[in-house]
Enzyme design. Structure first.
Site, mmCIF file in Angstrom:
data_model
loop_
_atom_site.group_PDB
_atom_site.id
_atom_site.type_symbol
_atom_site.label_atom_id
_atom_site.label_comp_id
_atom_site.label_asym_id
_atom_site.label_seq_id
_atom_site.Cartn_x
_atom_site.Cartn_y
_atom_site.Cartn_z
ATOM 1 N N THR A 70 -8.916 2.233 -6.804
ATOM 2 C CA THR A 70 -9.218 1.126 -7.721
ATOM 3 C C THR A 70 -8.152 1.032 -8.815
ATOM 4 O O THR A 70 -7.872 2.010 -9.498
ATOM 5 C CB THR A 70 -10.593 1.319 -8.382
ATOM 6 N N GLY B 229 0.807 -1.211 0.000
ATOM 7 C CA GLY B 229 0.000 0.000 0.000
ATOM 8 C C GLY B 229 0.847 1.270 0.000
ATOM 9 O O GLY B 229 1.827 1.381 -0.752
ATOM 10 N N GLY C 169 -3.114 -1.605 -7.576
ATOM 11 C CA GLY C 169 -2.334 -2.837 -7.611
ATOM 12 C C GLY C 169 -2.121 -3.351 -9.017
ATOM 13 O O GLY C 169 -1.052 -3.871 -9.349
ATOM 14 N N ASP C 170 -3.133 -3.188 -9.869
ATOM 15 C CA ASP C 170 -2.989 -3.617 -11.262
ATOM 16 C C ASP C 170 -1.962 -2.762 -11.998
ATOM 17 O O ASP C 170 -1.184 -3.267 -12.814
ATOM 18 C CB ASP C 170 -4.334 -3.554 -11.973
#
Length: 297
Positions: free
Chosen positions: A241, A214, A244-245
């Site tokens: 959103t 994070g 992480g991708d």
């Protein structure tokens, strides 16, 4: 230019912004609603493409309006969609996302993503042969992910696995993974070791784990057993959103630069992605990433 093959999900994100998350049985009035292209696979493909990789997408959509729109969106990003299959009789996958104070709650309906078969993976052997890196997640059937790992091994390509949504990984699949990219919870569940510290789990897979943390950044389990840390970058978050991708797409794109530099760039790209709403719409270009990193030095 790194050639990245992404094997994974393709969704339409249905995003509602609200002042608070609803409790069970409660109806709230939201502030905004929008649709955004999503799915962990497609997100990671777009992230890599914007950062300069030559990307091929391997996945499945439904024979419906969302499926046609999503395939066109991928193509508009310069992503090769010849291995995006259409599943007759299946709806395109969706994610219902509620955003509140830069945090999110998500319900995913897989739809056509669960129609991706090992046979289709095998049919795309040419895509594996052409790739420099294969990147996968767990929003398509585990048997298909395993088939992708086997194809990557067959063609001598590194296989990166973002183990999300989190599950216990079969040893057969884990043995085929070149690099695992979990957060702390996903790492513990993937290895089925809930009592051990993440540092102890790193010791089990030297040189094979990059863990996202994070705002704190990321850590890498180096081949010699040392833990290499990369601090996060401070930004004003709007929507987390897709962060992480973005990290995973960047990590695959820049891995050839070495783990420390790839992590630095991936953490910076992930930080930039949360400054705009939507998963793909917030993903930075290579020029934006370079400019941001210059400002940090």
């Amino acid at each position: 230019m790194t050639r990245v093959l992404v094997v994974g999900s393709i969704n339409m994100d249905l995003v509602t912004t609200a002042r608070q998350f609803p409790r069970p049985g409660e109806t709230l009035t939201g502030q905004r609603f929008a649709t955004y292209p999503g799915g962990k696979g497609a997100n990671q493909a777009v992230a890599a493409a914007r950062l300069g990789a030559q990307v091929t997408m391997l996945g499945c959509v439904g024979d419906d309006a969302f499926g046609r729109e999503l395939k066109q969106t991928l193509a508009s990003e310069g992503i090769d969609t010849q291995w995006v299959f259409t599943a007759s009789g299946q709806p395109t996958g969706i994610a219902a996302i509620t955003v509140c104070d830069a945090e999110n709650a998500i319900i995913v309906v897989p739809g056509a993503n669960h129609a991706l078969t090992p046979e289709q993976i095998t049919a795309a052997a040419a895509a594996f042969a052409a790739a420099d890196v294969v990147l996968a997640q767990l929003e398509v059937p585990l048997a298909s992910v395993t088939a992708a790992a086997e194809q990557a091994q067959k063609h001598g390509k590194p296989f990166f696995l973002n183990p999300a949504p989190a599950v216990v990984l079969p040893q057969q699949l884990l043995d085929l993974v070149t690099l695992l990219t979990p957060n702390e919870y996903e790492l513990a569940l993937a290895l089925n070791e809930h009592a051990a510290s993440w540092q102890a789990l790193f010791a089990r897979l030297p040189g094979r784990v990059v863990m996202t943390q994070g705002k704190a950044g990321a850590s890498y389990s180096a081949p010699d057993g040392q833990i290499v840390g990369q601090p996060g970058f401070a930004v004003s978050a709007v929507d987390t959103t897709g962060a992480g991708d973005t990290f995973n797409g960047a990590l695959a794109t820049f891995w050839q630069l070495g783990a420390p530099e790839a992590m630095r760039r991936a953490c910076a790209a992930g930080a930039l992605s949360v400054t705009k709403p939507g998963a793909q719409s917030g993903m930075p270009t290579l020029a934006e990433l370079d400019r941001f990193l210059e400002q940090q030095s």
